[in-house]
Each structure stands twice: as structure tokens, then as C-alpha cells.
Design an enzyme around this catalytic site. Structure first.
Site, short mmCIF file in Angstrom:
data_model
loop_
_atom_site.label_atom_id
_atom_site.label_comp_id
_atom_site.label_asym_id
_atom_site.label_seq_id
_atom_site.Cartn_x
_atom_site.Cartn_y
_atom_site.Cartn_z
N HIS A 1 5.21 18.79 0.04
CA HIS A 1 3.86 18.18 0.03
C HIS A 1 3.95 16.68 0.32
CE1 HIS A 1 0.19 16.67 -2.30
NE2 HIS A 1 -0.28 17.32 -1.25
N ARG B 1 -10.43 -1.44 2.84
CA ARG B 1 -9.44 -0.36 2.83
C ARG B 1 -9.32 0.15 1.40
NH1 ARG B 1 -7.41 3.87 3.49
NH2 ARG B 1 -5.30 4.34 4.16
N HIS C 1 -7.39 15.97 3.34
CA HIS C 1 -7.00 17.39 3.38
C HIS C 1 -7.95 18.26 4.18
CE1 HIS C 1 -4.82 15.99 -0.26
NE2 HIS C 1 -3.93 16.89 0.11
N CYS D 1 -4.57 -4.65 7.28
CA CYS D 1 -4.08 -3.33 6.92
C CYS D 1 -2.87 -3.02 7.81
CB CYS D 1 -5.17 -2.29 7.11
SG CYS D 1 -4.61 -0.70 6.55
N TYR E 1 3.16 3.14 3.57
CA TYR E 1 3.38 1.73 3.94
C TYR E 1 4.86 1.41 4.14
CZ TYR E 1 -1.52 1.46 3.10
OH TYR E 1 -2.87 1.68 3.18
#
Ligand code: MTE
Length: 482
Positions: A80, A177, A104, A225, A362
């Protein structure tokens, strides 16, 4: 002709039944989004809510339910991408979690889920399993001009046409964000926690004390970002994540107190070799209470290298809810992900934050990794300082220019992390044959330390260029102080 229609319908239903009975066909169809996951499957057994509950996270086989489907995810937990967060739904339904992580809701995920399908769910008549409130019910109002990438959680860019109109972005147009719902916080009772893991000391400080006890500073800082301009990478090769254009970046004047002053007040010595990282936790959590968090190497917080701010004002007003009200950390020159909003706790530690967003997101992955699921995130370092970056913002893509004009104006921004000042920007409209020097506009800064190694804001630039006689490639070229 009259009985042709019923015949046709009969054929249709037979075909549909076969279809729903067949697991592979169902998965394939789910992939193409023809069949959403979680439909009743007559070829599979039906389980009760009690049976589902027996397969919680400590059971030998772990089950979850989605709509009418029951799934055995035991063998999927390791793969996952969101780590063991999947266990949040163990022995229960996953809809509530997917509401918080709506990423999802796509055919690929439905297809993966359906591969683990073992049955159907029969809810108890008095079931509370689906009595969930919308975690996004209390989101703040947003400016209608923001260029929205996702509503839940909210992610949006500054509108293209306004992004470089000024060096400082107005609060309502600053990009947003968010990974989770915006938390509601009562500033009057709010307290920041500070923990030194290496001495086992814990401290608390009220917002009002932060404002009164320490000297306040205002610095212009650009936040960006890490995914800014991802949309263009995607044109080379498909990449995962939100498709940011060029405006996942903005600049504001942030007011607050130096984190180093607050730590010194509590006699925390960052020179202590045992302290290596400063961790930040946000108050935004998912349904299990798992928080947004990040960390930076301690050097960033030390006077010699950085200017980390505990900020309570953004462009001289209280920080808006979307940007971290009432308190956030601002780590200048470092990727935006480390400037934790709705700051709840600061921890001094010998290790990085264990947050998902520090450990499994990240990070810059090797180009050979084509699917995020193949990545061993432990091998990669967390992104910290931002690399040099530039973009042409005007004319916006698709704008019509008049060929009769002898010249036109190109506008954009250039930014480098690590405090490096932008020295020059050149613009070419003929595929790099000729370069034109742009005029630079910087943020004015009362508290600014000497430029060149402590320039925390972007440079907005503007350049008049000759109208090309033919189609041409337009580009910008940046030099920095390092
Ligand atoms: N802090 C918390 N608590 N929750 C978040 O989702 N997002 C991070 C960072 N801090 C985030 C957070 C990311 S990825 C970025 S780029 C910046 O906040 C964006 O700040 P902004 O929304 O004020 O522009």
C-alpha cells in the site's frame, strides 16, 4: 418488432450477469471505470458486520469493506503506497478514509481493490458503520479566482493572470496545498508544545506569550510546493500527483518570532551534538488521529544558516485558516512541505519526523522508478532546499499576440532555495540565439539580512522582447548568487 425489445433486454441482462459473475472481467471493467468497485457480486458469499469486525488489524486475515464489497487485504498491506494507514479501515469500512484521501477514487485503485474481493457485506439494520460526518464540512471560504486542482483536500494555484502582478501575493490568492481537512482551532486557548527528546523536557507556551515575550520579525518568503510545474514533467512521461502548472508558488510577508529565540528561552542549545533534527507536527489529522508532520535539519534553525520563523501573521493580517491559523512554521529557502501549518508541537530529536510526508513522500525518486509503489522510500533523502526555478507567466499559454507589434512583454518569476539571490534573468524568443536582460523586481524587506545568501523571496521579472517573425521557442535563463 414488438417482442424484439424484451428479447434485447433479456440478452443485455444475461450478459451483465455473466459479467458481474466473472472476477477478471469485473476487474478489467473496474480499471476502465465501467464498473465502480463495491457492487454486489452474486458469485461471492455474503458476510455480516460481525464477521467483518472479527477481521480487524490484529486478526490473521485482515478484511475491509467498501460499499457492498468485502475485501481481504492481508497480502496488500505491505504494497500500500500510503503505508499501514490502510489498517485504519481494518474490520470496518474504508469510505470515511477515502473521503479524507480522495486520491483513491480512481479506476486503478478500484481495480486493485477488486482483486482482493472475497464477498459482499450485509450491514446490521441498526449499523453505525456508515454514520460518518464529512470531515471537510468546515472548510473556509475561498477566492473564486483560485485555480482549483482538488476540492477535498483543497489544493489550488494563484490564477495565472495575477501571479506576478506583484512581488507579494495577496493572502486570498496565495496558492494552497492541504493534505487533510483544515482544522478548527481556538486561538485563545491554543498552546504550542515543545519537547526535547534528548533531555526528556517538555514545555508549553501560549500564543499570546509568543507574541509578547519575543522580538517580532517580518520577512518576505516564497513558499513553493515540490510538485510545482509537475504538469510539464507529465508531458515527457506520466508522473503521479496533482498536476501543478507554474503557480504552485507564492510570496508573502510573514511575521512572527525566530524559532531559535524561543528555543533559547527554554535553554535548548541547538549546538548540542545529540540534536540533529527539528520536527514539526500540525493539528490537521486523519480519522485515526495521524497528523501531518515534517522536519528540517537543526542547522536551518540556527542563526548562521537560516531564519526559521514561528509565524502568526501573513501580509500583516492573522494567517487565514487555509494557511495555518493561528500559528505555522516558515522555513525559508526550503520546500513548502516543511513549513508546517496549524503548528501544534516542535520536537528536538536525533531523527527525522516519522510522518508519512517526511518518510514516504516529498523525496526525489530515481528516474528508473516508474511506479511509486516500486519505490523503497527509505533509500532516498527528504527534499529540503529548493533548487533554482523559473517560469514564464505572461503571456499566458494560448494568448493571442499581434504580429504587427514590434515587441511584447514577457513576465515571470525566478526563485532559488537556500537563500541564494537571483542575479540576472535573460529571455530568449528565438530558441536561445539571442538573450535579452530582464528587469528584476524584488520584495522590499525591513528585517532583511544582507542579500545574496539570505534572499528568501522570489524575484519577479519583466522583459520587452522583439516580436518573432516566425514560430519560436521562448525560454528564460537565470543566474544566481552561488
Ligand atoms: N502543514 C500541514 N499541517 N498540513 C499540510 O497539508 N502542506 C504542506 C505545508 N504545510 C501542509 C502543511 C505543503 S506540501 C506545502 S507546499 C505548504 O504547506 C503550502 O502552504 P500554503 O498552503 O500556505 O501555500
Amino acid at each position: 418488432m414488438k417482442f424484439l425489445f424484451p428479447l434485447f433486454m433479456l440478452f443485455f441482462f444475461k450478459a451483465y450477469e455473466m459479467f458481474v459473475d466473472d472476477r477478471t472481467a469485473y476487474c478489467e471493467a473496474a480499471k476502465e471505470n465501467k464498473v465502480p468497485a463495491g457492487l454486489f457480486r452474486k458469485d461471492l458469499p455474503t458476510f455480516t458486520e460481525a464477521q467483518l469486525k472479527e477481521h480487524g488489524k490484529t486478526a490473521s486475515r485482515i478484511w475491509v469493506a467498501y460499499k457492498e464489497g468485502v475485501y481481504d487485504i492481508t497480502d496488500f498491506v505491505k504494497a500500500h503506497p500510503g503505508g499501514d494507514k490502510i489498517l485504519m479501515g481494518a474490520g470496518s469500512t474504508i469510505e470515511a478514509f477515502w473521503q479524507v484521501y480522495p486520491v483513491h477514487h480512481k479506476p486503478e485503485t478500484f481495480a486493485i481493490l477488486e482483486k482482493h474481493r472475497i464477498g459482499n457485506l450485509k450491514l446490521d439494520p441498526e449499523s453505525k458503520l456508515r454514520d460518518v460526518n464529512d470531515p471537510f464540512a468546515h472548510e473556509p471560504k475561498r477566492h473564486p479566482l483560485l485555480n482549483v486542482l482538488s476540492q477535498k483536500p483543497f489544493n489550488a494555484e494563484t490564477p495565472k493572470e495575477l501571479s506576478v502582478a506583484n512581488v507579494i501575493t495577496p493572502n486570498e490568492l496565495h496558492f494552497v496545498r492541504n493534505h487533510l481537512p483544515v482544522p478548527q482551532i481556538d486561538a485563545s486557548t491554543f498552546e504550542l508544545e515543545i519537547e526535547n527528546k534528548l533531555t526528556n523536557q517538555k514545555f508549553k507556551i501560549k500564543l499570546s506569550e509568543l507574541k509578547e515575550k519575543f522580538e517580532q520579525h517580518t520577512i518576505p518568503v516564497t513558499l513553493q510546493c515540490s510538485g510545482n510545474k509537475r504538469k510539464f514533467m507529465n508531458e515527457y512521461e506520466p508522473v503521479q500527483g496533482l498536476m501543478w502548472d507554474v503557480n504552485g508558488i507564492s510570496t508573502a510577508n510573514w511575521t512572527g518570532v525566530w524559532l531559535r529565540d524561543v528555543l533559547a528561552h527554554f535553554q535548548i542549545d541547538l549546538k548540542d551534538a545529540k540534536i540533529a533534527h527539528v520536527q514539526f507536527d500540525g493539528l490537521d489529522t486523519d480519522p485515526t488521529g495521524s497528523k501531518y508532520g515534517a522536519s528540517v535539519p537543526k542547522e536551518k534553525v540556527m542563526n548562521e544558516f537560516g531564519d526559521v520563523l514561528l509565524a502568526f501573521k501573513m501580509n500583516h493580517a492573522d494567517i487565514p485558516a487555509d494557511h495555518g491559523y493561528p500559528l505555522r512554521v516558515i522555513v525559508p529557502g526550503v520546500t513548502g512541505a516543511r513549513s508546517v501549518k496549524w503548528l501544534r508541537k516542535i520536537t528536538l530529536s536525533n531523527v527525522e519526523s516519522d510522518s508519512h510526508w517526511q518518510q514516504n513522500d516529498y523525496k526525489l525518486l530515481a528516474p528508473s522508478i516508474k511506479n511509486i509503489k516500486e519505490a523503497n522510500f527509505g533509500e532516498y533523502k527528504a527534499i529540503q532546499e529548493t533548487a533554482v526555478q523559473s517560469a514564464i507567466c505572461e503571456p499566458v499559454a494560448g494568448a493571442q499576440l499581434d504580429r504587427e507589434d514590434s515587441s511584447f512583454t514577457v513576465k515571470g518569476y525566478a526563485f532559488s532555495g537556500g537563500g541564494n539571490a537571483i542575479r540576472n534573468v535573460y529571455v530568449s524568443v528565438d530558441d536561445g540565439k539571442n538573450w535579452h536582460l530582464a528587469e528584476l523586481k524584488r520584495a522590499t524587506n525591513s528585517d532583511a539580512a544582507p542579500r545574496d545568501y539570505r534572499e528568501w523571496a522570489w524575484t519577479v521579472w519583466e522583459c520587452d522582447v522583439p516580436m518573432p517573425s516566425d514560430a519560436a521557442v521562448c525560454g528564460s535563463w537565470i543566474t544566481t548568487s552561488r
